[in-house]
Scaffold this motif. Structure first.
Motif, PDB file in Angstrom:
ATOM      1  N   VAL A 286      -9.554  12.431   5.351  1.00 51.02           N
ATOM      2  CA  VAL A 286      -8.563  11.981   4.382  1.00 51.02           C
ATOM      3  C   VAL A 286      -8.907  10.534   4.014  1.00 51.02           C
ATOM      4  O   VAL A 286      -9.135   9.716   4.902  1.00 51.02           O
ATOM      5  N   PRO A 287      -8.993  10.223   2.711  1.00 54.81           N
ATOM      6  CA  PRO A 287      -9.338   8.837   2.344  1.00 54.81           C
ATOM      7  C   PRO A 287      -8.268   7.857   2.803  1.00 54.81           C
ATOM      8  O   PRO A 287      -7.105   8.206   2.916  1.00 54.81           O
ATOM      9  N   ALA A 288      -8.700   6.631   3.105  1.00 52.64           N
ATOM     10  CA  ALA A 288      -7.752   5.599   3.536  1.00 52.64           C
ATOM     11  C   ALA A 288      -6.864   5.213   2.361  1.00 52.64           C
ATOM     12  O   ALA A 288      -7.318   5.225   1.216  1.00 52.64           O
ATOM     13  N   PRO A 289      -5.606   4.864   2.632  1.00 53.73           N
ATOM     14  CA  PRO A 289      -4.663   4.564   1.546  1.00 53.73           C
ATOM     15  C   PRO A 289      -5.118   3.416   0.654  1.00 53.73           C
ATOM     16  O   PRO A 289      -4.753   3.363  -0.521  1.00 53.73           O
TER      17      PRO A 289
ATOM     18  N   VAL B 237       0.846  -1.193   0.000  1.00 50.40           N
ATOM     19  CA  VAL B 237       0.000   0.000   0.000  1.00 50.40           C
ATOM     20  C   VAL B 237       0.881   1.242   0.000  1.00 50.40           C
ATOM     21  O   VAL B 237       1.678   1.459   0.909  1.00 50.40           O
ATOM     22  N   LYS B 238       0.718   2.020  -1.039  1.00 47.92           N
ATOM     23  CA  LYS B 238       1.530   3.225  -1.187  1.00 47.92           C
ATOM     24  C   LYS B 238       0.937   4.342  -0.329  1.00 47.92           C
ATOM     25  O   LYS B 238      -0.244   4.642  -0.413  1.00 47.92           O
ATOM     26  N   ILE B 239       1.754   4.936   0.519  1.00 50.65           N
ATOM     27  CA  ILE B 239       1.274   6.037   1.352  1.00 50.65           C
ATOM     28  C   ILE B 239       1.751   7.365   0.783  1.00 50.65           C
ATOM     29  O   ILE B 239       0.971   8.290   0.593  1.00 50.65           O
TER      30      ILE B 239
ATOM     31  N   SER C 227      -3.769  15.222   9.840  1.00 54.49           N
ATOM     32  CA  SER C 227      -3.224  13.952  10.324  1.00 54.49           C
ATOM     33  C   SER C 227      -3.383  12.897   9.241  1.00 54.49           C
ATOM     34  O   SER C 227      -4.399  12.854   8.574  1.00 54.49           O
ATOM     35  N   GLY C 228      -2.382  12.078   9.094  1.00 50.73           N
ATOM     36  CA  GLY C 228      -2.492  10.961   8.158  1.00 50.73           C
ATOM     37  C   GLY C 228      -2.246  11.334   6.711  1.00 50.73           C
ATOM     38  O   GLY C 228      -2.586  10.577   5.817  1.00 50.73           O
ATOM     39  N   CYS C 229      -1.643  12.496   6.459  1.00 52.64           N
ATOM     40  CA  CYS C 229      -1.420  12.845   5.058  1.00 52.64           C
ATOM     41  C   CYS C 229       0.019  12.554   4.644  1.00 52.64           C
ATOM     42  O   CYS C 229       0.407  12.803   3.531  1.00 52.64           O
ATOM     43  N   GLY C 230       0.815  12.011   5.577  1.00 53.80           N
ATOM     44  CA  GLY C 230       2.162  11.584   5.187  1.00 53.80           C
ATOM     45  C   GLY C 230       3.280  12.543   5.561  1.00 53.80           C
ATOM     46  O   GLY C 230       4.402  12.363   5.121  1.00 53.80           O
TER      47      GLY C 230
ATOM     48  N   ARG D 210      -6.981  13.180  -5.479  1.00 56.34           N
ATOM     49  CA  ARG D 210      -7.269  12.585  -4.172  1.00 56.34           C
ATOM     50  C   ARG D 210      -8.163  13.461  -3.297  1.00 56.34           C
ATOM     51  O   ARG D 210      -8.769  12.990  -2.344  1.00 56.34           O
ATOM     52  N   PHE D 211      -8.186  14.747  -3.616  1.00 60.38           N
ATOM     53  CA  PHE D 211      -9.000  15.650  -2.826  1.00 60.38           C
ATOM     54  C   PHE D 211     -10.427  15.751  -3.386  1.00 60.38           C
ATOM     55  O   PHE D 211     -11.300  16.359  -2.790  1.00 60.38           O
TER      56      PHE D 211
END
Lengths: 338, 300
Positions: free
Chosen positions: A276-279, A22-24, A44-47, A287-288
């Motif tokens: 934020v969508p899950a990876p 899974v690419k983050i 949070s969670g955007c890398g 993605r937005f």
């Protein structure tokens, strides 16, 4: 422009799942000039943190750099061995963390910990290292450092501990300091002091800072250049002034709009709806697009590239010739030539 | 800055000036002395240690010397704890037996620590295949046996004798330490200071030994102290069953075994060593609790 200190090129980072990879981080590119402060912002969670850990070679177990380069000093860090990386870590590139309360080892005095950071990378005597530790603690604004070196972390406040962390990070005069939300755990007045201290030390040592934050207040205080990340992709990069005056990506606009302001009275702060969508289930297009108020069919089906020039890049279809209307109300809808 | 200097330093001059190690030691000892039971246990242990060390001077008789004029005598002024079937003085045998029991307790646990701590440390730090599929499964297998049965089997394989019994007991206790240390390391490994240490370029070995191990010491020390008590019982059990200390050397377990035949006629032969086993184990346990309170980082 001079040679950048750090150049991240098309970096892909992901995690191995039971079955798939899974690419983050997807195609992250940016560069940092010597002595420059660059902020990475995003939810949070955007890398954001993953980017900094990838640079340090500290990806969590299962994490892997799948592609791209991290060029530091003409050398690709992704190709370095573990041993070579630990010579760079703490020496050339240092890092400070979010939680000063837990980032210091509770069983050693702070003097010992700062001195250790010096002893690891430099051939000095224990006495010299200890003296240097006192000097460093003085430098980061710890009062009466001669006495304080003998304190254990639990005898110090959060702000003081973060100063100790900074002293440790600066022990070997790094050229790049990575700060992962260094002030998030601190209260606002201490936060301001720490940021000021960092700016001062940056000038003094001429080091570059890569700052990870979700706080746009911190960005305006510190950054020369800003990288806005969303769901593992860079969506906008520009200098700080432009970002606040003329945010282009709808996500950046949303972030800035959701900041409380002193000059305008509002009943309710605007929010960006959704998460934020899950990876694992990233939208096929931009993605937005699932949260974007301007999204069209084009956005949902085809991912945009990064458009614009050196000074301001944005990853949004609105600024391209392919944008076929539908976003007329959009205030800054100027078209950038491809 | 000079202003804050004076402000922060002034109210706690002593606290800042004394050596950090001494300061935390003082605090820890203060906590230990608050636990009355722990102090009592510690005192009794101290007495046992003194008895064991100075046995030749403190024992009223030679523990191996048989006196056929004084067989199976009850406690008296001459023989405080009475005499056994061969006329040997029970008190002297108990004093000498303290040597065997304490030695067995300490050395067995030392063996378990020496093997268990490094394995647990490395296993928990590096994780992976060796940790999960080899080391943990072996410890599981060893832990699935009742410890006495395992010790008995190992002692039987190695052959009777105190040294082999200690080795057997040490091996039986090893998986407990591997598990404990590994669990501590897994917990500490996730702490941010470890990440910060890695980010500072500190090597894995140094992080393990200088950063993680000191943070994991407290529970290891407590477990070690409590295991000494268990090891004393195990040694007594093995000696009772004839696989530990061999006659005529006195040990509490073998005395118990020899005394069982006379339990109705001359109960003192078995009762006094039994009492000492009980007291020693009990005092080690309360002492261990005291040590735990002393080392508990939450109370710092």
């Amino acid at each position: 422009m001079s040679e950048p200190l750090l150049k991240v090129e098309h970096l892909d980072v992901g995690f191995k799942n039971r079955k798939s990879f899974v690419k983050i981080l997807d195609d992250v590119s940016f560069d940092i000039q010597p002595g420059e402060t660059v902020c990475i912002v995003g939810e949070s969670g955007c890398g954001k943190s993953l980017t900094s850990l990838a640079i340090m070679g500290l990806l969590p177990p299962g994490g892997r750099i799948a592609g791209g380069k991290i060029i530091y000093n003409h050398e690709d860090l992704t190709k370095k061995s573990a041993k070579e990386m630990s010579n760079i870590r703490g020496n050339e590139i240092s890092m400070i963390f979010q939680e000063p309360m837990t980032s210091l080892n509770p069983v050693h005095t702070i003097g010992k910990q700062v001195a250790e950071a010096i002893l690891i990378h430099q051939s000095v005597s224990k006495k010299e290292a200890w003296d240097r530790a006192i000097e460093l603690l003085r430098l980061v604004g710890i009062p009466s450092p001669e006495a304080r070196v003998k304190n254990y972390p639990h005898e110090m406040s959060g702000g003081m501990r973060q100063r100790v962390m900074i002293a440790m990070a600066l022990a070997c005069r790094p050229k790049l300091l990575i700060a992962d939300e260094p002030t998030t755990a601190l209260d606002v007045t201490i936060q301001a002091q720490i940021l000021e201290q960092m700016n001062e030390l940056k000038k003094r040592f001429g080091m570059a800072i890569l700052m990870i934050t979700h706080d746009l207040g911190v960005v305006s205080e510190m950054a020369d250049k800003v990288i806005v990340m969303y769901a593992g992709k860079v969506v906008e990069t520009t200098d700080t002034k432009r970002l606040f005056q003329n945010p282009r990506h709808p996500y950046t606009q949303g972030l800035i709009a959701s900041m409380p302001r002193l000059d305008k009275e509002v009943d309710e702060l605007p929010i960006i709806p959704g998460n934020v969508p899950a990876p694992e289930d990233m939208p096929t297009g931009c993605r937005f697009s699932t949260r974007c108020p301007f999204a069209t069919e084009l956005c949902r089906t085809k991912a945009p590239g990064l458009y614009g020039d050196e000074a301001h890049r944005v990853s949004c279809w609105m600024y391209t010739n392919e944008w076929a209307g539908g976003g007329q109300e959009h205030a800054t809808g100027e078209t950038i030539k491809l | 800055m000079s202003q804050t200097n004076a402000q922060t330093a002034a109210p706690y001059p002593n606290r800042l000036e004394s050596s950090p190690r001494l300061r935390s030691l003082k605090k820890a000892l203060g906590r230990f002395f608050q636990n009355k039971l722990g102090v009592a246990g510690g005192l009794f242990l101290l007495i046992l240690v003194i008895l064991a060390i100075f046995a030749p001077w403190l024992a009223p008789y030679n523990p191996m010397k048989q006196d056929y004029m004084a067989i199976l005598q009850g406690p008296s002024a001459k023989h405080w704890f009475g005499t056994d079937d061969l006329g040997r003085d029970v008190l002297s045998r108990i004093i000498y037996g303290a040597r065997v029991s304490l030695k067995a307790g300490i050395i067995s646990v030392a063996i378990a620590l020496a093997i268990g701590v490094p394995i647990g440390l490395i296993s928990g730090y590096f994780r992976g295949f060796w940790d999960e599929f080899i080391i943990m499964r072996i410890t599981d297998a060893m832990l699935s046996f009742p410890s006495l049965v395992l010790a008995l089997t190992l002692a039987a394989v190695f052959g009777a004798g105190l040294n082999n019994a200690m080795l057997a007991i040490g091996l039986v206790y090893t998986p407990h330490f591997i598990r404990l240390v590994r669990g501590q390391v897994l917990a500490q490994r996730e702490r941010e200071y470890v990440e910060a240490a890695i980010a500072a370029g500190i090597s894995h070995w140094r992080i393990m030994l200088r950063h993680i191990l000191p943070n994991a010491w407290a529970p290891i020390m407590v477990q070690a102290t409590l295991s000494v008590a268990g090891a004393i019982i195990s040694e007594a059990s093995l000696s009772f069953l004839g696989l530990g200390t061999q006659p005529p050397t006195p040990s509490w377990g073998s005395m118990l075994s020899e005394g069982q035949g006379y339990i109705t006629q001359a109960p003192w032969i078995a009762v006094f060593p039994g009492l000492f086993i009980f007291l020693a184990v009990m005092s080690i346990n309360v002492f261990g609790d005291g040590v735990r309170d002393m080392l508990d980082p939450k109370l710092k």
